[in-house]
Each structure stands twice: as structure tokens, then as C-alpha cells.
Motif scaffolding. Structure first.
Motif, PDB file in Angstrom:
ATOM      1  N   ARG A   6       0.851  -1.194   0.000  1.00 12.97           N
ATOM      2  CA  ARG A   6       0.000   0.000   0.000  1.00 12.97           C
ATOM      3  C   ARG A   6       0.886   1.244   0.000  1.00 12.97           C
ATOM      4  O   ARG A   6       1.913   1.302   0.673  1.00 12.97           O
ATOM      5  N   THR A   7       0.452   2.247  -0.750  1.00 15.14           N
ATOM      6  CA  THR A   7       1.097   3.556  -0.757  1.00 15.14           C
ATOM      7  C   THR A   7       0.084   4.576  -0.244  1.00 15.14           C
ATOM      8  O   THR A   7      -1.109   4.494  -0.575  1.00 15.14           O
ATOM      9  N   PHE A   8       0.553   5.536   0.539  1.00 13.27           N
ATOM     10  CA  PHE A   8      -0.344   6.490   1.177  1.00 13.27           C
ATOM     11  C   PHE A   8       0.090   7.927   0.912  1.00 13.27           C
ATOM     12  O   PHE A   8       1.292   8.239   0.950  1.00 13.27           O
ATOM     13  N   LEU A   9      -0.881   8.778   0.652  1.00 13.08           N
ATOM     14  CA  LEU A   9      -0.652  10.213   0.582  1.00 13.08           C
ATOM     15  C   LEU A   9      -1.060  10.794   1.928  1.00 13.08           C
ATOM     16  O   LEU A   9      -2.220  10.666   2.342  1.00 13.08           O
ATOM     17  N   SER A  10      -0.114  11.417   2.620  1.00 15.52           N
ATOM     18  CA  SER A  10      -0.333  11.834   4.000  1.00 15.52           C
ATOM     19  C   SER A  10       0.111  13.269   4.231  1.00 15.52           C
ATOM     20  O   SER A  10       0.777  13.872   3.385  1.00 15.52           O
ATOM     21  N   ILE A  11      -0.254  13.800   5.399  1.00 18.26           N
ATOM     22  CA  ILE A  11       0.237  15.097   5.856  1.00 18.26           C
ATOM     23  C   ILE A  11       0.955  14.863   7.175  1.00 18.26           C
ATOM     24  O   ILE A  11       0.378  14.348   8.129  1.00 18.26           O
ATOM     25  N   GLU A  12       2.229  15.269   7.216  1.00 16.89           N
ATOM     26  CA  GLU A  12       3.088  14.940   8.347  1.00 16.89           C
ATOM     27  C   GLU A  12       3.215  16.109   9.320  1.00 16.89           C
ATOM     28  O   GLU A  12       3.162  17.275   8.934  1.00 16.89           O
ATOM     29  N   VAL A  13       3.368  15.764  10.596  1.00 19.02           N
ATOM     30  CA  VAL A  13       3.646  16.739  11.652  1.00 19.02           C
ATOM     31  C   VAL A  13       5.158  16.824  11.805  1.00 19.02           C
ATOM     32  O   VAL A  13       5.802  15.846  12.183  1.00 19.02           O
ATOM     33  N   ILE A  14       5.734  17.994  11.505  1.00 19.59           N
ATOM     34  CA  ILE A  14       7.197  18.116  11.581  1.00 19.59           C
ATOM     35  C   ILE A  14       7.647  19.243  12.506  1.00 19.59           C
ATOM     36  O   ILE A  14       8.840  19.381  12.764  1.00 19.59           O
ATOM     37  N   THR A  15       6.703  20.050  13.005  1.00 17.97           N
ATOM     38  CA  THR A  15       7.086  21.154  13.902  1.00 17.97           C
ATOM     39  C   THR A  15       6.201  21.152  15.142  1.00 17.97           C
ATOM     40  O   THR A  15       6.438  20.382  16.066  1.00 17.97           O
ATOM     41  N   GLY A  16       5.199  22.033  15.164  1.00 22.46           N
ATOM     42  CA  GLY A  16       4.348  22.171  16.338  1.00 22.46           C
ATOM     43  C   GLY A  16       3.626  20.896  16.713  1.00 22.46           C
ATOM     44  O   GLY A  16       2.950  20.291  15.891  1.00 22.46           O
ATOM     45  N   GLY A  17       3.782  20.479  17.969  1.00 28.28           N
ATOM     46  CA  GLY A  17       3.118  19.280  18.465  1.00 28.28           C
ATOM     47  C   GLY A  17       3.952  18.021  18.358  1.00 28.28           C
ATOM     48  O   GLY A  17       3.611  16.997  18.956  1.00 28.28           O
ATOM     49  N   LEU A  18       5.048  18.057  17.603  1.00 30.53           N
ATOM     50  CA  LEU A  18       5.842  16.849  17.381  1.00 30.53           C
ATOM     51  C   LEU A  18       6.425  16.299  18.682  1.00 30.53           C
ATOM     52  O   LEU A  18       6.361  15.086  18.933  1.00 30.53           O
ATOM     53  N   ALA A  19       6.989  17.169  19.509  1.00 30.64           N
ATOM     54  CA  ALA A  19       7.601  16.704  20.761  1.00 30.64           C
ATOM     55  C   ALA A  19       6.565  16.066  21.680  1.00 30.64           C
ATOM     56  O   ALA A  19       6.816  15.011  22.294  1.00 30.64           O
ATOM     57  N   GLU A  20       5.377  16.688  21.770  1.00 29.11           N
ATOM     58  CA  GLU A  20       4.328  16.150  22.636  1.00 29.11           C
ATOM     59  C   GLU A  20       3.845  14.787  22.137  1.00 29.11           C
ATOM     60  O   GLU A  20       3.640  13.857  22.927  1.00 29.11           O
ATOM     61  N   ILE A  21       3.670  14.663  20.826  1.00 27.66           N
ATOM     62  CA  ILE A  21       3.204  13.400  20.264  1.00 27.66           C
ATOM     63  C   ILE A  21       4.237  12.293  20.493  1.00 27.66           C
ATOM     64  O   ILE A  21       3.884  11.157  20.836  1.00 27.66           O
ATOM     65  N   LYS A  22       5.505  12.614  20.341  1.00 29.46           N
ATOM     66  CA  LYS A  22       6.543  11.597  20.555  1.00 29.46           C
ATOM     67  C   LYS A  22       6.563  11.135  22.009  1.00 29.46           C
ATOM     68  O   LYS A  22       6.805   9.953  22.292  1.00 29.46           O
ATOM     69  N   ARG A  23       6.309  12.041  22.945  1.00 26.09           N
ATOM     70  CA  ARG A  23       6.228  11.630  24.358  1.00 26.09           C
ATOM     71  C   ARG A  23       5.045  10.683  24.574  1.00 26.09           C
ATOM     72  O   ARG A  23       5.140   9.709  25.329  1.00 26.09           O
ATOM     73  N   GLN A  24       3.936  10.972  23.901  1.00 26.16           N
ATOM     74  CA  GLN A  24       2.772  10.089  24.030  1.00 26.16           C
ATOM     75  C   GLN A  24       3.033   8.723  23.397  1.00 26.16           C
ATOM     76  O   GLN A  24       2.612   7.695  23.923  1.00 26.16           O
ATOM     77  N   ILE A  25       3.735   8.692  22.281  1.00 28.19           N
ATOM     78  CA  ILE A  25       4.107   7.432  21.648  1.00 28.19           C
ATOM     79  C   ILE A  25       4.993   6.612  22.601  1.00 28.19           C
ATOM     80  O   ILE A  25       4.831   5.394  22.729  1.00 28.19           O
ATOM     81  N   HIS A  26       5.914   7.276  23.275  1.00 36.30           N
ATOM     82  CA  HIS A  26       6.787   6.592  24.233  1.00 36.30           C
ATOM     83  C   HIS A  26       5.955   5.938  25.339  1.00 36.30           C
ATOM     84  O   HIS A  26       6.232   4.794  25.744  1.00 36.30           O
ATOM     85  N   ALA A  27       4.941   6.633  25.833  1.00 36.38           N
ATOM     86  CA  ALA A  27       4.085   6.072  26.880  1.00 36.38           C
ATOM     87  C   ALA A  27       3.312   4.858  26.373  1.00 36.38           C
ATOM     88  O   ALA A  27       3.169   3.848  27.077  1.00 36.38           O
ATOM     89  N   VAL A  28       2.808   4.949  25.151  1.00 31.49           N
ATOM     90  CA  VAL A  28       2.082   3.810  24.571  1.00 31.49           C
ATOM     91  C   VAL A  28       3.028   2.627  24.382  1.00 31.49           C
ATOM     92  O   VAL A  28       2.659   1.476  24.635  1.00 31.49           O
ATOM     93  N   ASN A  29       4.243   2.895  23.945  1.00 32.09           N
ATOM     94  CA  ASN A  29       5.237   1.832  23.800  1.00 32.09           C
ATOM     95  C   ASN A  29       5.454   1.077  25.103  1.00 32.09           C
ATOM     96  O   ASN A  29       5.616  -0.151  25.114  1.00 32.09           O
ATOM     97  N   GLU A  30       5.474   1.793  26.218  1.00 32.40           N
ATOM     98  CA  GLU A  30       5.674   1.146  27.511  1.00 32.40           C
ATOM     99  C   GLU A  30       4.534   0.178  27.811  1.00 32.40           C
ATOM    100  O   GLU A  30       4.756  -0.924  28.326  1.00 32.40           O
TER     101      GLU A  30
END
Length: 281
Positions: A180-204
Motif C-alpha cells: 500500500r502507498t499512502f498520501l499523508s500530511i506529516e507533523v514536523i514542527t508544532g506538536g511533534l515533541a508532545e506526540i513523541k512523548r505520548q508514543i513513548h508512553a504507549v510503547n511502555e
């Protein structure tokens, strides 16, 4: 623009597919009956006559097979596109669809070229729905894991501050097995740090339940459209050309749209759980 592996799962029940990492469930054991809410799908169709549009479309199949007692787990941030950028994105999708055959709308899986015949329907069906930023892989879990997973997610993510998420970059993603190939819109600035912290919590939480963790270099995004197979090269060229001609995603500095973080949800089977509360409530 480099084609990237998709952390696919920015979706509802139909988008919990194509995840590259199935879970080895081991030997089967007697299980309690699943909650009725997991077994009874909603009967209403919020998009009305959408079923008629889906006739003859290619079906999308999970990479992990259905097993009795297993339910797809997906943890995500719900996202809605505001009205003004929605109109700009609709025009952009219309041009892309005319140049790249075989694109479908994510989640509802309607062929994009059919929707492009009606501008209002294109906005409503392709862009007027709820999108998802995945915080973890979409994986199968057993019935007896459900309460534990939800409780631990709430414990790890129970209090969150509101923040703004900037969707700034049109990007082409390819899933792990390149089906599958996807056309997406990526978060690269505002909100990125917060989302990565949430991903880390989900990983745990995933780690404690022996579930595969998210990609080591997560690229938070929402997906707008998908196509069968790996068409990343051709789709990249078209997207790059159209970005130069339009006002959508033309530079990393210009934000395509901004959305306020309004919570985290966890979908298991057909049931959705609210995961976090806000510190200002």
C-alpha cells in the motif's frame, strides 16, 4: 521526497489493517466471552449512500488473520481538518486524482476519482471525517488483555495538556510489505515533541503486554488517500509538481492546517475508549 514506511493505522475499524507486525499469540486457552460492545458493529451509515460508491472497489485485507478471541487494538489522536484548508486540500486531491489512477479515500475506501465528480461530496467524504494520528501499531490482542491495556494506557496518559498540532508537510508513505502507498500530511514542527512523548508512553504499555512497539523513528501523520502496491515514485513526482503549482504544502515553513489536541482514544474491536483527561478540566 523520500518514500517512507507508513505507521499505518490512522483510521477507524477499516484502517486497522496492513500493519506489518502480527503477534504470536501462542497456544489457545479458554477465554471469557467478549463484551457485546465488541461484537455488535454500528448499524447506521453516517455517509448515507456511501455503500453504493464502494461497489467493485478492491478490498483491503489485514496482514494479521482474524482469530476468535483476538481484537484489533489501535491507539490514536483524533483529528479534524478545518473548513478553509479543507477546501484547498479538496482541490489538491482533485488534481492528484486526475494524474494518479487508483487512489482511494482512507477508511471509507471510496475511489477518489468518483468523489472528484462532486466537489461537495469530495469535501464531505474525503476530508470531512475524523482522521487519526497513530500512537502505536495496530495489533491484535486477546480478550483477557483488554481491561489491562486500557487501564495502563489511562494510567500513563491520564493527564495531558492541550497543545496545537501543525500539519506542515505532504508526504508519501509505503507500508512495510510495500502493498500500500499512502498520501499523508506529516507533523514536523508544532506538536511533534508532545506526540513523541505520548508514543513513548504507549510503547511502555505495549512492551508490558508483549506487543510490538512503534517505529523507532516515528513520523506522526494523518493519511488522506491510499493505492494498491508501491506507487511511491510516481505519486511523489506528481505531488512535488502539484505542490509547486499550488498553495498546499509548498514549503516546510507554511502550515497546511493546525488542529488543537483534544485527547487520545483507544479502539479495540468496535468499542472506543477515552484515554486521557485534561489538566484544565
Amino acid at each position: 521526497m523520500e518514500a517512507l514506511k507508513a505507521s499505518y493505522g490512522d483510521a477507524s475499524s477499516d484502517s486497522d489493517i496492513d500493519d506489518p507486525t502480527p503477534v504470536n499469540m501462542g497456544s489457545r486457552m479458554p477465554l471469557p466471552p467478549p463484551p457485546l460492545s465488541l461484537l455488535n458493529p454500528p448499524t447506521s451509515n453516517p455517509l448515507g449512500t456511501l455503500d453504493l460508491l464502494q461497489t467493485g472497489q478492491p478490498s483491503r485485507v489485514r496482514s494479521f488473520p482474524h482469530v476468535d478471541g483476538n481484537y484489533a487494538l489501535h491507539v490514536y489522536i483524533p483529528v479534524y481538518i478545518p473548513s478553509i484548508p479543507k477546501k484547498e486540500l479538496a482541490l489538491f486531491l482533485k488534481r492528484i486524482s486526475s494524474l494518479v489512477p487508483g487512489l482511494h479515500v482512507v477508511d471509507v475506501d471510496v475511489p477518489l476519482d468518483i468523489l472528484c465528480k462532486d466537489d461537495l461530496k469530495l469535501e464531505q467524504v474525503a476530508l470531512g471525517r475524523e482522521f487519526h494520528i497513530s500512537l502505536g501499531r495496530t495489533v491484535p490482542i486477546r480478550v483477557h488483555q483488554i481491561d489491562s491495556v486500557v487501564a495502563m494506557l489511562r494510567q500513563k496518559l491520564q493527564f495531558q495538556k492541550r497543545y496545537w498540532i501543525d500539519f506542515s508537510k505532504l508526504q508519501v508513505f509505503v507500508n512495510d510489505d510495500r502493498t500500500r502507498t499512502f498520501l499523508s500530511i506529516e507533523v514536523i514542527t508544532g506538536g511533534l515533541a508532545e506526540i513523541k512523548r505520548q508514543i513513548h508512553a504507549v510503547n511502555e504499555v505495549y512492551r508490558l503486554h508483549m506487543l510490538p512497539e512503534f517505529y523507532k523513528d516515528p513520523r506522526p501523520h494523518i493519511s488522506l488517500a491510499w493505492a494498491l502496491g508501491d506507487i511511491s515514485d510516481s505519486l511523489q513526482r506528481v505531488v512535488e509538481d502539484e505542490m509547486k503549482r499550488s498553495n498546499v504544502g509548498g514549503s516546510a515553513q507554511k502550515c497546511i492546517f493546525t488542529s488543537k489536541f483534544n485527547g487520545i482514544e483507544c479502539k479495540i474491536g468496535n468499542k472506543t475508549y477515552k484515554i486521557c483527561k485534561f489538566q484544565d478540566e
